[in-house]
Design a protein around this motif. Structure first.
Motif, PDB file in Angstrom:
ATOM      1  N   MET A  74       0.426  -1.457  -0.353  1.00  0.00           N
ATOM      2  CA  MET A  74       0.278   0.188  -0.147  1.00  0.00           C
ATOM      3  C   MET A  74       0.243   1.365  -0.040  1.00  0.00           C
ATOM      4  O   MET A  74       0.426   2.323  -0.507  1.00  0.00           O
ATOM      5  N   LYS A  76       3.498   1.260  -1.550  1.00  0.00           N
ATOM      6  CA  LYS A  76       4.130   1.653  -3.609  1.00  0.00           C
ATOM      7  C   LYS A  76       2.387   1.942  -4.204  1.00  0.00           C
ATOM      8  O   LYS A  76       2.719   3.545  -5.092  1.00  0.00           O
ATOM      9  N   VAL A  77       1.789   2.676  -3.732  1.00  0.00           N
ATOM     10  CA  VAL A  77       0.113   2.327  -4.098  1.00  0.00           C
ATOM     11  C   VAL A  77       0.287   4.123  -3.584  1.00  0.00           C
ATOM     12  O   VAL A  77      -0.336   4.836  -4.502  1.00  0.00           O
ATOM     13  N   SER A  80       2.967   6.252  -5.886  1.00  0.00           N
ATOM     14  CA  SER A  80       2.521   6.403  -7.307  1.00  0.00           C
ATOM     15  C   SER A  80       1.913   7.753  -7.389  1.00  0.00           C
ATOM     16  O   SER A  80       1.491   8.317  -7.289  1.00  0.00           O
ATOM     17  N   PHE A  88       3.331   2.607  -9.741  1.00  0.00           N
ATOM     18  CA  PHE A  88       2.952   1.305  -9.238  1.00  0.00           C
ATOM     19  C   PHE A  88       1.157   1.026  -9.600  1.00  0.00           C
ATOM     20  O   PHE A  88       0.733   0.444 -10.194  1.00  0.00           O
ATOM     21  N   ALA A  89       0.702   1.742  -8.753  1.00  0.00           N
ATOM     22  CA  ALA A  89      -0.893   2.000  -9.078  1.00  0.00           C
ATOM     23  C   ALA A  89      -1.639   2.130 -10.670  1.00  0.00           C
ATOM     24  O   ALA A  89      -2.776   1.402 -10.992  1.00  0.00           O
ATOM     25  N   ASN A  90      -1.129   2.703 -11.532  1.00  0.00           N
ATOM     26  CA  ASN A  90      -1.411   2.549 -12.811  1.00  0.00           C
ATOM     27  C   ASN A  90      -1.270   1.084 -13.680  1.00  0.00           C
ATOM     28  O   ASN A  90      -1.739   0.874 -14.213  1.00  0.00           O
ATOM     29  N   LEU A  92      -1.932  -1.556 -11.753  1.00  0.00           N
ATOM     30  CA  LEU A  92      -2.222  -2.463 -11.439  1.00  0.00           C
ATOM     31  C   LEU A  92      -3.595  -2.481 -11.931  1.00  0.00           C
ATOM     32  O   LEU A  92      -4.519  -1.112 -12.196  1.00  0.00           O
ATOM     33  N   TYR A  97      -7.391   1.060  -6.031  1.00  0.00           N
ATOM     34  CA  TYR A  97      -6.381   0.748  -5.812  1.00  0.00           C
ATOM     35  C   TYR A  97      -5.299   2.618  -6.584  1.00  0.00           C
ATOM     36  O   TYR A  97      -4.942   3.640  -5.673  1.00  0.00           O
ATOM     37  N   LYS A  98      -5.767   3.010  -7.588  1.00  0.00           N
ATOM     38  CA  LYS A  98      -5.930   3.948  -8.243  1.00  0.00           C
ATOM     39  C   LYS A  98      -6.358   5.444  -7.239  1.00  0.00           C
ATOM     40  O   LYS A  98      -6.367   6.033  -7.071  1.00  0.00           O
ATOM     41  N   ALA A 101      -4.968   5.970  -3.554  1.00  0.00           N
ATOM     42  CA  ALA A 101      -4.383   6.898  -4.341  1.00  0.00           C
ATOM     43  C   ALA A 101      -4.373   8.103  -4.534  1.00  0.00           C
ATOM     44  O   ALA A 101      -3.375   9.890  -4.302  1.00  0.00           O
TER      45      ALA A 101
END
Length: 907
Positions: A74, A76-77, A80, A88-90, A92, A97-98, A101
C-alpha cells in the motif's frame, strides 16, 4: 430473517436516512471524529501507515480492508504518481487502488518557489513591459500633442492629470510631490527674471521646464501655450528620458539630432565632447556603451588602430585626418543648415499633430478633401503624385476598385469610408491605429529627406525627387496649384516666396540664386551618413535586447529547481547569491518581478515584498487582498511560498491526481461498449488528444470563469464523471460551483445531481469562483476527506446489512459500483458484481467455466452499459435481483461476504 427484497426496498427508498443512521452510531461517529482530527496531522506516508486507526479506516472506506496487512504494498500505491501511466498504482488492474492513491497527497508536486508555467508567464510579462513602454510613451505623446494645443490657460494644463504628469516626468520630476498651485507658478514664471518664482523656488529641472512654455504671468496665453519648438522639445525630452529603453520614437529623435549636428563638426574633439553623437555612433556600429571615448577617438583617426580593434568600418565611415581635423576633400552640401533641419522637424511635428487631432473626427470624405493640410499629409504618407487630383483622391478613398486600378489599394485600406463617402456610426475616417500608421509613413519620408538632403548640390536635384517634394508640400502646406517651376523660384528667391506667402519655406533652405547649394567639408559624406543612420535604425534595439536576454537567462539560472528554497533566497541580490561576479550588475530577481507586474520599489519595498510572499494571495480576507491592487495580487500568485517563508507546491484548480483520474474515466466512458478494431483505435486516439488538451487548458485556468467559459474543459470534467455535458449550460454550472456545500438549502444540495458534490469538492475554487487554499489539506484535501468518510459509512452500512442478509449487501454494492462500470470485463472480473447478474437472470453456475470471450458475449445479451448510468434502471435491475435472490437462497451462510472481502477484484 427479513427478505433481501424487502430490506433493499426499505433502504433504497430513503438511502440518506439509512446512511445517517449508520453515521450516528457511537463507534462510527468516534472513528469519523478521530479521522477528521488526525488525518492532516500526519507527516508522511510512513506516519499514516503507522497509525492503524487512521489507516484501517481509510482502507475500509475504499473497500480494501482485506489488504490492510500489506503495508509495503500500500505504501507503493500511495506514493504512485498517477500522472505516470507506468507508476505502480496505474499498472494494477483493480481501479480501487488508483482511487485510493488519488484520495491522498502523498505524491503531490514537489515544493517549487515558481513553476515552469509561472516562470514563463513572469518572463513574458517582463519582456513585454519593455515593448509596452514604447507603446505607452507613444500614446501619452499623442495625447499631449493634441491636448496642449487646446490649452488656453495654465489652469487647463495643471487640471489635466495626464498632461501634468507628462511634462513633469519629461524633466525627471516625480508628479506625486508637486501641487497644482506650485506647478502653475513655475509655468507662469519669467525664467529671465532672477526674482521670478521659479528662480527663487525651483531647481534646474523646474527652470528647464518653465522655459518650454509661453504663459503670461496671469496664466493666459497669446495664441498657444507653446511654440512649435517648445512643444517638440518637451515631447523629445519625454521620449528620451521616461522610457527605460530606446523606443522607436526616441530613435527617431536621436537620428534627427545626429543629422542636424554631424555636419557642424569640424574636429574629432567636438564630436567626442558630444555624448549624444558618440552614443549614436557606438550604437550604429555595435561598439557597446562601455567602449571608451578615448578608444573611439583613436578608431576615428587611426586606421591601423581601428583595424586592430576590428572597427575598420567605423574608421571608413568618417573623414577625420590623423590630427582630428576633417578631410576637406570629402565634401557634402549645405542645402539645409542644422538649424534649418531642426526647424523643419519641428514644423513636421506640428503637421503630424494637426493631422492626428483632425483625422479621427472626420466622418465624411468631403470634409477631408476640403482640408488641404490633410490631403497634403496623405499624399506625403502614400507618395501620391500631384497628378492625383482631389477628385481622384476622393474616389481612391471610397471605391476599392478604382483604388486598385490606380495601384493604391493600401491608401483605400487605410481609411474607413463607405461608397457614399460616409463612415459607420461611431467610427471615424481612421482609427487611432490607422492614423498612427499613416504618421509613421510620413515620419519615414522625413527621415529619408533628412538623410538625402546633404547629397543635394542643386535645387534641380531636389525638384526631381518626387518623394522629397511631397514631404516639402506636406510640411509647409504648399497649395497644389503651385507648380514645380514656382517651387524652384520660391526656394531660390526670397522676394518671390514672400509674394506667394511662403517665406517660411524659403527660409528653410540655403540655395543660392542660381540654385546651387554651398559645399561643406563635413566629417561624413552623404553615403557615409546614410550608412550610419541605416545601421543605427537596425541596431539601436540590439544592446537593450541583449541586456533583456542576459537578465532573463540569469533569472532562469537562479530560479532553477532547488536554488530558491525560501523567500530570503529570492530576495537575495545577485552579488550575494553566488560567487559569479558576471551577474552582479544585472537586474535583481525581485526588481524583474516587480517590473513584470507594473510595479516599482516605490510601490512595494523589499520588506513589504517579503511579507507579501509569505501571505496567501488566494485568501479573500488576507493581507494581499486587503491592498486591493490587482498588480500585487498577480505578482504574489506568480510564486509559491508558505507562511513560514518556505517554498511550497503551486496551487492548482484541479489536483494532478484528480486530473489523472478524470483522464482515465473520460477515456473509459468514451470507449464504453466499443469492440476492438479500427473504430475503437481511432476513438482512443481522439480521446488521448482531448485529454492532453484538457491538461494544457487547465494549466491556464486561474478562476472559475476561466473554467466555465471553456466548453472543452467542462465537457471532459462532466463526461469523466458520468454526466451529459449537453444538459448543463454555463449558468447552471456556475450556480452549482458557487453554492455553499455546507448549506443544506444551497443549489448544490437541493437542485443538482448528487455527483456534483464530488466534482465541486475536487476543484480548488471558493464560492466566489476564485482559487483557494482552504480546500487543500496537508495529507488529504477537504473533498477527499469528506468522500472517505462517506465511503466508510457506505461500507459500514453494507457490512452491517450483509450480516443479516448477503443479498442486500450485494445489491447495495452493485448500486454503488454501477455508475463507474464502463466495461463488461469489470463485471466479469468482480465476482460480486457477476453474481448479481447471474442471479438476476437465472444464469447457471456453469457459466463461470466458459471461455472469457463467450462469457463476454453472453453478458452483453443481458447488460446494457448505458443502463448502468441510469439510477432508475439500476434500481429496477436490483429489485429483480433481490427477488430472485430470495427465491434462490434459503440458507444462513454468507457467500456474498466471502466474495466481497476475499475474492472481489475489478478491472
Amino acid at each position: 430473517m427479513i427478505s433481501a427484497s424487502m430490506a433493499y426496498n426499505i433502504l433504497s427508498g430513503n438511502m440518506k436516512q439509512s446512511l445517517d443512521r449508520v453515521a450516528s452510531q457511537a463507534t462510527v461517529k468516534r472513528d469519523a471524529e478521530y479521522y477528521d482530527d488526525n488525518i492532516n496531522k500526519v507527516k508522511d506516508v510512513d506516519d499514516f501507515l503507522g497509525d492503524y486507526r487512521l489507516y484501517s479506516y481509510a482502507m475500509k472506506a475504499y473497500g480494501l480492508d482485506d489488504m490492510t496487512y500489506a503495508k509495503a504494498f500500500m505504501k507503493k500505491v500511495l506514493e504512485s504518481d498517477l500522472t505516470d501511466a507506468n507508476s505502480f498504482a496505474n499498472k494494477l488492474s483493480d481501479t480501487r487502488y488508483k482511487e485510493f492513491a488519488a484520495a491522498f497527497n502523498f505524491n503531490t508536486p514537489a515544493a517549487d518557489a515558481q513553476s515552469d508555467a509561472q516562470e514563463d508567464d513572469l518572463i513574458g510579462l517582463y519582456t513585454q513591459s519593455f515593448a509596452d513602454e514604447g507603446k505607452n510613451a507613444a500614446t501619452e505623446t499623442t495625447y499631449y500633442s493634441n491636448a496642449i494645443d487646446a490649452v488656453q490657460n495654465v489652469s487647463d494644463l495643471v487640471g489635466d492629470s495626464r498632461v501634468r504628469t507628462y511634462v513633469l516626468k519629461a524633466y525627471g520630476i516625480d508628479p506625486t510631490y508637486v501641487s497644482k498651485d506650485f506647478l502653475a507658478q513655475v509655468l507662469t514664471s519669467d525664467v529671465s527674471d532672477p526674482n521670478s518664482f521659479v528662480n527663487l523656488n525651483g531647481n534646474d529641472k523646474y527652470k528647464a521646464l518653465a522655459a518650454q512654455f509661453s504663459f503670461n504671468a496671469d496664466g493666459t496665453v497669446n495664441g498657444a501655450a507653446q511654440t512649435a519648438t517648445q512643444k517638440n522639445t518637451v515631447m523629445e525630452q519625454y521620449n528620451l528620458t521616461v522610457p527605460s529603453i530606446t523606443t522607436a520614437a526616441a530613435a527617431d529623435y536621436n537620428k534627427a539630432y545626429y543629422l542636424s549636428k554631424i555636419g557642424t563638426i569640424t574636429n574629432v574633439n567636438d564630436l567626442i565632447a558630444n555624448s549624444r553623437l558618440t552614443s549614436y555612433i557606438k550604437t550604429a556600429f555595435s561598439m557597446g556603451d562601455d567602449f571608451s571615448n578615448a578608444a573611439l577617438r583613436l578608431v576615428l583617426t587611426d586606421a591601423s588602430y581601428a583595424s586592430l580593434m576590428d572597427f575598420s568600418v567605423v574608421n571608413q565611415s568618417f573623414n577625420f585626418n590623423a590630427d582630428g581635423t576633417v578631410n576637406s576633400a570629402a565634401a557634402s552640401y549645405v542645402a539645409q543648415t542644422s538649424d534649418q533641419m531642426k526647424a523643419m522637424s519641428n514644423q513636421a511635428a506640428n503637421t503630424t499633430s494637426y493631422y492626428q487631432s483632425k483625422i479621427v473626427g472626420i466622418t465624411n470624405v468631403d470634409d477631408l478633401i476640403a482640408d488641404t493640410q490633410l490631403t497634403h499629409y496623405i499624399r506625403d504618407a502614400y507618395s501620391l503624385p500631384q497628378s492625383v487630383s482631389d477628385a481622384d483622391l476622393r474616389s481612391v478613398l471610397t471605391d476599392a476598385s478604382y483604388a486598385s486600378l490606380l495601384g493604391y489599394d493600401d491608401v483605400h485600406a487605410s481609411f474607413n469610408f463607405r461608397a457614399d463617402g460616409s463612415v459607420a456610426d461611431g467610427a471615424g475616417a481612421q482609427t487611432i491605429g490607422q492614423a498612427r500608421a499613416t504618421s509613421s509613413q510620413v515620419s519615414a519620408n522625413l527621415s529619408y529627406f533628412q538623410t538625402v538632403i546633404p547629397t543635394i548640390s542643386n535645387v534641380d536635384n531636389l525638384i526631381a525627387d518626387g518623394q522629397m517634394m511631397n514631404t516639402i508640400r506636406s510640411v509647409y502646406g504648399v497649395p497644389g496649384s503651385v507648380s514645380d517651376a514656382d517651387l524652384k523660384s520660391i526656394l531660390t528667391d526670397a522676394s518671390f516666396a514672400a509674394s506667394r506667402g511662403l517665406s517660411t519655406l524659403n527660409a528653410a533652405f540655403s540655395f543660392a540664386a542660381d540654385g546651387s547649394a554651398a559645399s561643406a567639408s563635413g566629417p561624413q559624406s552623404s553615403t557615409q551618413l546614410m550608412d550610419t543612420t541605416t545601421f543605427y535604425g537596425a541596431r539601436y534595439a540590439d544592446a537593450q535586447d541583449e541586456a533583456i536576454d542576459e537578465a532573463v537567462a540569469n533569472y532562469k539560472k537562479r530560479m532553477t529547481d532547488g536554488n530558491i528554497k525560501r523567500v530570503d533566497d529570492f530576495l537575495r541580490s545577485n552579488a550575494a547569491a553566488d560567487f559569479d561576479r558576471k551577474n552582479d550588475d544585472l537586474p535583481e530577481l525581485y526588481d524583474m518581478a516587480l517590473r513584470a507586474y507594473g510595479l516599482t520599489e516605490q510601490d512595494v519595498s523589499r520588506s513589504m515584498f517579503r511579507k507579501l510572499l509569505k501571505s496567501d494571495p488566494y485568501d479573500p480576507d488576507g493581507y494581499v487582498a486587503s491592498l486591493k491592487d490587482e498588480r500585487i495580487t498577480n505578482l504574489v500568485r506568480a510564486f509559491n511560498f508558505g507562511a513560514d517563508g518556505k517554498a511550497s507546491a503551486e496551487i492548482q484548480p484541479l489536483p494532478s491526481a484528480v486530473m489523472a483520474k478524470y483522464a482515465t474515466n473520460y477515456k473509459s466512458r468514451t470507449l464504453m461498449g466499443m469492440s476492438d478494431g479500427p473504430l475503437r483505435d481511432k476513438a482512443s486516439e481522439d480521446a488521448t488528444k482531448v485529454v492532453d488538451a484538457f491538461a494544457k487548458g487547465m494549466a491556464k485556468v486561474s478562476t472559475l470563469d476561466d473554467f466555465l467559459s471553456n466548453d472543452k474543459l467542462t465537457s471532459l470534467a462532466l463526461t469523466a464523471n458520468g454526466l451529459d455535458p449537453k444538459k448543463y449550460d454555463e449558468e447552471t454550472l456556475r450556480k452549482i460551483f458557487t453554492s455553499d456545500p455546507s448549506d443544506p438549502k444551497s443549489y448544490l444540495n437541493t437542485k443538482a445531481e448528487s455527483k456534483f458534490k464530488e466534482i465541486v469538492s475536487d476543484f480548488n475554487f471558493d464560492t466566489d469562483g476564485n482559487l483557494t487554499r482552504a480546500k487543500i489539506g496537508a495529507v488529504q484535501n477537504v473533498g477527499a476527506e469528506d468522500r472517505t468518510q462517506q465511503k466508510y459509512v457506505q461500507q459500514t452500512l453494507e457490512t452491517q446489512e450483509g450480516e443479516t442478509n448477503d443479498g442486500v449487501r450485494l445489491a447495495l454494492y452493485f448500486a454503488r459500483s454501477a455508475p463507474d462500470i464502463t466495461s463488461l470485463y469489470t463485471i466479469l472480473g468482480d465476482k460480486a458484481l457477476f453474481q448479481v447478474i447471474t442471479t438476476t437472470f437465472s444464469l447457471p453456475s456453469s457459466v463461470s467455466n466458459m471461455d472469457v470471450a463467450k462469457q463476454f458475449s453472453m453478458l452483453g445479451k443481458f447488460v446494457n452499459l448505458d443502463d448502468l448510468q441510469d439510477s432508475k434502471k439500476v434500481d429496477k435491475l436490483l429489485r429483480r435481483f433481490t427477488a430472485m435472490y430470495d427465491l434462490a437462497n434459503n440458507t444462513n451462510s454468507s457467500p456474498a461476504l466471502q466474495l466481497l472481502t476475499n475474492g472481489g477484484t475489478s478491472s
